[in-house]
Design a protein around this motif. Sequence first.
Motif, PDB file in Angstrom:
ATOM      1  N   ASP A 103       0.834  -1.201   0.000  1.00 45.64           N
ATOM      2  CA  ASP A 103       0.000   0.000   0.000  1.00 45.64           C
ATOM      3  C   ASP A 103       0.872   1.256   0.000  1.00 45.64           C
ATOM      4  OD1 ASP A 103      -2.619   0.933  -0.141  1.00 45.64           O
ATOM      5  OD2 ASP A 103      -2.696   1.324   2.013  1.00 45.64           O
ATOM      6  N   LEU A 152       2.732   1.803  -3.439  1.00 48.87           N
ATOM      7  CA  LEU A 152       1.937   2.339  -4.550  1.00 48.87           C
ATOM      8  C   LEU A 152       2.074   3.852  -4.651  1.00 48.87           C
ATOM      9  CD1 LEU A 152      -1.335   0.193  -4.313  1.00 48.87           C
ATOM     10  CD2 LEU A 152       0.544  -0.038  -5.959  1.00 48.87           C
ATOM     11  N   LYS A 162      -6.312  -5.190   2.592  1.00 55.76           N
ATOM     12  CA  LYS A 162      -6.958  -3.941   2.220  1.00 55.76           C
ATOM     13  C   LYS A 162      -5.909  -2.954   1.723  1.00 55.76           C
ATOM     14  CE  LYS A 162     -10.630  -4.509   5.657  1.00 55.76           C
ATOM     15  NZ  LYS A 162     -11.301  -3.926   6.855  1.00 55.76           N
ATOM     16  N   LEU A 163      -6.213  -2.267   0.648  1.00 53.01           N
ATOM     17  CA  LEU A 163      -5.308  -1.277   0.077  1.00 53.01           C
ATOM     18  C   LEU A 163      -6.032   0.067  -0.014  1.00 53.01           C
ATOM     19  CD1 LEU A 163      -3.759  -3.385  -2.826  1.00 53.01           C
ATOM     20  CD2 LEU A 163      -2.707  -2.845  -0.619  1.00 53.01           C
ATOM     21  N   TRP A 209      -5.139   2.131  -3.656  1.00 52.72           N
ATOM     22  CA  TRP A 209      -5.312   1.385  -4.892  1.00 52.72           C
ATOM     23  C   TRP A 209      -5.482   2.275  -6.115  1.00 52.72           C
ATOM     24  CZ3 TRP A 209      -4.048  -3.009  -6.712  1.00 52.72           C
ATOM     25  CH2 TRP A 209      -4.649  -3.528  -7.861  1.00 52.72           C
ATOM     26  N   VAL A 219      -2.848   3.020  -8.843  1.00 54.24           N
ATOM     27  CA  VAL A 219      -2.640   2.161 -10.007  1.00 54.24           C
ATOM     28  C   VAL A 219      -3.212   2.819 -11.260  1.00 54.24           C
ATOM     29  CG1 VAL A 219      -3.164  -0.097 -11.021  1.00 54.24           C
ATOM     30  CG2 VAL A 219      -2.646   0.093  -8.570  1.00 54.24           C
TER      31      VAL A 219
END
Length: 366
Positions: free
Chosen positions: A258, A261, A286-287, A290, A293
């Motif tokens: 996480d 990212l 859980k991220l 996200w 991305v």
Amino acid sequence: MSHFLIIWFLRMASSTSHTTKQWLLSSKPTGAPILTGPNATFTLQTPTLPPLRENQLLCKVRYFSNDTGLRKFIQSTVAPDRFYVPIVPVGSPMRSGLIAEVVESASPSFKKGDMVVEFHQGKWSKLVILDAPSCQVLEPLSDGLSLTHYLGAFGASGLTAWAGLHFVGQVKKEHVVVISAAAGATGSMAVQVAVRILGAKRVVGIAGSDEKCRWVCEELGAHACVNYKSPSFVQDLKAATPEEVDVYFDNVGGEVLDAMLTRMKKNGTVAVCGAVSGYNAEEPMKLRNWFEVVSMRIMIRGFIMLDYLEEVPGILKKLKAAAADGRIRLGEGETLVEARIEEQPEVWMRLFSGRNQGKLVTKLIA
């Protein structure tokens, strides 16, 4: 002598029955495997092995490969028909890679005394019956190196490190590369490959203690290493990657992924090797970040070493050459634990408490 007579002779010579001590999977855990009590994940039994069939070997196990990925072999959120290898059914022997000595052979390609490696279908057992076509005779390594490196640097760990960086990440000399679990079996090899073979401009490790981070930098050659257990991890990660990151080699998933990212460059690549942080978790990963991305057009690609089997001879040649000329250091990249078969589950569980450095190998003793 005809082929028929050779096979008949080998079968007759292998007809003696043998008993062994062997760990079976007795229940599938919902969290961390349970080693004692009525709900124990594994059960030690003493079965009698069947006679050898044609092209089989009876072997005495010398070393077990301990790998976090085995946790997914016994229970996974992935449906069995979608998993990359057959899972271990309840009531079946627990699997692992191993190095063993041939005791009896029903194959003309192997003889008593040969040392063989089996990467995927070995069992937690003192004696094992292996299919000859899946085994490889081990040649002695140069400079007195231990055969156990065929389970680590010259086995799945080293091959996976190379595949993830070279084929998936396509690491180049101008790249910034980050590697999580950098003090583990695959991560420690990935750091060395990225720094000393592929020549990446900057390589940053992520590990679970300041001591491990020092080892990753001083012995493995990383330009920096960040302790993910530190309260300042996110800030430290940002400071260690001022130019952001081209390739992230992910072994852990979870909060580390996480955070990573947010450090990826536009069009950067995440090569996903594993997600050990969630292997014993009861809740799904859980991220929060996200959408990075999408925003940064990050490519996330999972891979396994088996995807690149045709490349193995070439990769192994390069890794051995790098070890021979000193670019890759193997001396401290392995934790060897002498243990009885009764202790094997406890040794394997060390992987999930951070008690090993580099590859964790069990040397089986009587």
